[in-house]
Design a protein around this motif. Sequence first.
Motif, PDB file in Angstrom:
ATOM      1  N   ASN A 120     -39.526  47.334  -2.287  1.00  0.00           N
ATOM      2  CA  ASN A 120     -39.710  45.889  -2.459  1.00  0.00           C
ATOM      3  C   ASN A 120     -39.524  45.980  -3.930  1.00  0.00           C
ATOM      4  OD1 ASN A 120     -42.246  44.464  -2.396  1.00  0.00           O
ATOM      5  ND2 ASN A 120     -40.439  44.102  -0.725  1.00  0.00           N
ATOM      6  N   GLU A 121     -40.511  46.666  -4.792  1.00  0.00           N
ATOM      7  CA  GLU A 121     -41.087  46.105  -5.666  1.00  0.00           C
ATOM      8  C   GLU A 121     -39.452  45.948  -6.781  1.00  0.00           C
ATOM      9  OE1 GLU A 121     -43.327  44.659  -8.608  1.00  0.00           O
ATOM     10  OE2 GLU A 121     -43.642  45.749  -7.075  1.00  0.00           O
ATOM     11  N   ILE A 122     -38.551  46.450  -6.468  1.00  0.00           N
ATOM     12  CA  ILE A 122     -37.257  45.984  -6.840  1.00  0.00           C
ATOM     13  C   ILE A 122     -36.671  45.264  -5.945  1.00  0.00           C
ATOM     14  CG2 ILE A 122     -36.965  48.511  -8.707  1.00  0.00           C
ATOM     15  CD1 ILE A 122     -35.108  49.288  -7.067  1.00  0.00           C
ATOM     16  N   ALA A 164     -36.291  41.310  -6.616  1.00  0.00           N
ATOM     17  CA  ALA A 164     -36.750  41.701  -7.692  1.00  0.00           C
ATOM     18  C   ALA A 164     -38.142  41.429  -8.298  1.00  0.00           C
ATOM     19  CB  ALA A 164     -36.052  41.949  -8.763  1.00  0.00           C
ATOM     20  N   HIS A 165     -39.240  41.838  -7.984  1.00  0.00           N
ATOM     21  CA  HIS A 165     -40.236  40.810  -9.008  1.00  0.00           C
ATOM     22  C   HIS A 165     -40.447  40.295 -10.427  1.00  0.00           C
ATOM     23  CE1 HIS A 165     -42.832  43.062  -5.146  1.00  0.00           C
ATOM     24  NE2 HIS A 165     -41.679  42.474  -4.476  1.00  0.00           N
ATOM     25  N   ILE A 166     -40.221  41.281 -11.314  1.00  0.00           N
ATOM     26  CA  ILE A 166     -39.771  41.141 -12.019  1.00  0.00           C
ATOM     27  C   ILE A 166     -38.388  40.362 -12.221  1.00  0.00           C
ATOM     28  CG2 ILE A 166     -37.522  43.122 -12.909  1.00  0.00           C
ATOM     29  CD1 ILE A 166     -40.567  42.424 -14.874  1.00  0.00           C
ATOM     30  N   TRP A 253     -47.604  35.567  -3.802  1.00  0.00           N
ATOM     31  CA  TRP A 253     -47.143  36.839  -3.122  1.00  0.00           C
ATOM     32  C   TRP A 253     -48.122  37.827  -2.996  1.00  0.00           C
ATOM     33  CZ3 TRP A 253     -45.023  41.666  -3.129  1.00  0.00           C
ATOM     34  CH2 TRP A 253     -44.674  41.758  -1.767  1.00  0.00           C
ATOM     35  N   HIS A 254     -48.117  38.160  -4.404  1.00  0.00           N
ATOM     36  CA  HIS A 254     -49.207  39.656  -4.716  1.00  0.00           C
ATOM     37  C   HIS A 254     -50.321  39.358  -3.864  1.00  0.00           C
ATOM     38  CE1 HIS A 254     -45.950  40.351  -7.427  1.00  0.00           C
ATOM     39  NE2 HIS A 254     -45.944  41.769  -6.833  1.00  0.00           N
ATOM     40  N   GLY A 255     -50.999  38.520  -3.780  1.00  0.00           N
ATOM     41  CA  GLY A 255     -52.120  38.696  -3.487  1.00  0.00           C
ATOM     42  C   GLY A 255     -52.403  38.083  -1.789  1.00  0.00           C
TER      43      GLY A 255
HETATM   44 FE   LIG Z   1     -45.345  43.410  -7.462  1.00  0.00          FE
END
Ligand SMILES: [Fe+2]
Length: 313
Positions: A120-122, A164-166, A253-255
């Motif tokens: 999910n992170e990527i 991707a989160h980055i 989103w992370h919250g």
């Molecule tokens: Fe993340």
Amino acid sequence: MATSHEQQLQTFAYSHLLRRLTEPSLRAIVDHKTGYSAKKARRFLEFQERIDRELLQHRIITDNRYTAWFRQGHQTREQLRAFIIQFSVFSNQFLVAQLQKMINADTLESMRASKEILANEIGVIYSGPRAKVSSEKDTDLEGDPELVATEGSIDGSIFRFRAAHIEWLMGIAGKLGLGFSEVGKRRHGTPPTLYYCDELIRLYGSSEYRTSQAASYAVENWAAAGFWDELVEGLSLYNRRTGSDLPLAFFSWHGRLEAQHARHTQEELEELYCTRHIDEDHFIQVGNKMLDGVAAFWDGLEEQRKQIGRQSG
Ligand SMILES: [Fe+2]
């Protein structure tokens, strides 16, 4: 209204002094699942009190000076740029820690749980019955964090570079005039940021199961303690004050994600306690060591923002 089954469970919890236990664990005791008993659960609740006192009171959970400042929205563009750069280094190094955690998993189930987070992170979007966004809409989403789900599974789901989160973080970086080569690499990290990232890899990604579990519990409790919301608050104020339109969705989103994680973290700890052996002293020790790493990161940011403030003031 509670069903009679739930009422029975509540009565059981009440009469066995287990009211603080989560429902899945109560059910496991009632169903005589291997490892579970009322006696063991009471011992767990004593351990939980120790965790509350000796781990969850860590100053980086109760008193984060940097985010307390950040939420006020007084940051300069330069301070914000420095913050985004350090966060991008952490975001990329987290991939290394998560990959280690996945590789070192000791059951198929926990390997998959780690893989969900990593993929999910990527850029693999969560989908399935628990995903909040319907899959028919996926073609329009293109990985926008405003719209992609925070629940569900990567299994059978789609990959998007833009999810991707980055890349979400790079979107903010770009608006602040930071190019691809200016974010995300170890060489961009300050010593405190790199110390934190290396502690994550060492503890959260540890090959020793009990170490990674303790670090994971500490990290999840820190992440659920509300710092994402403080960051969103500060960034919204910054946007309003300066007329900027920095996209906040990486943070919001992370919250949202962490709010859900918090619910599962407790259940997982109870399961761990009942089905495996926990060395209580070691758990508390590793958890604190991990939170010291987290604190180093935020303290580094605090120091850096003061330095930038002095330079420009
Ligand atoms: Fe993340």
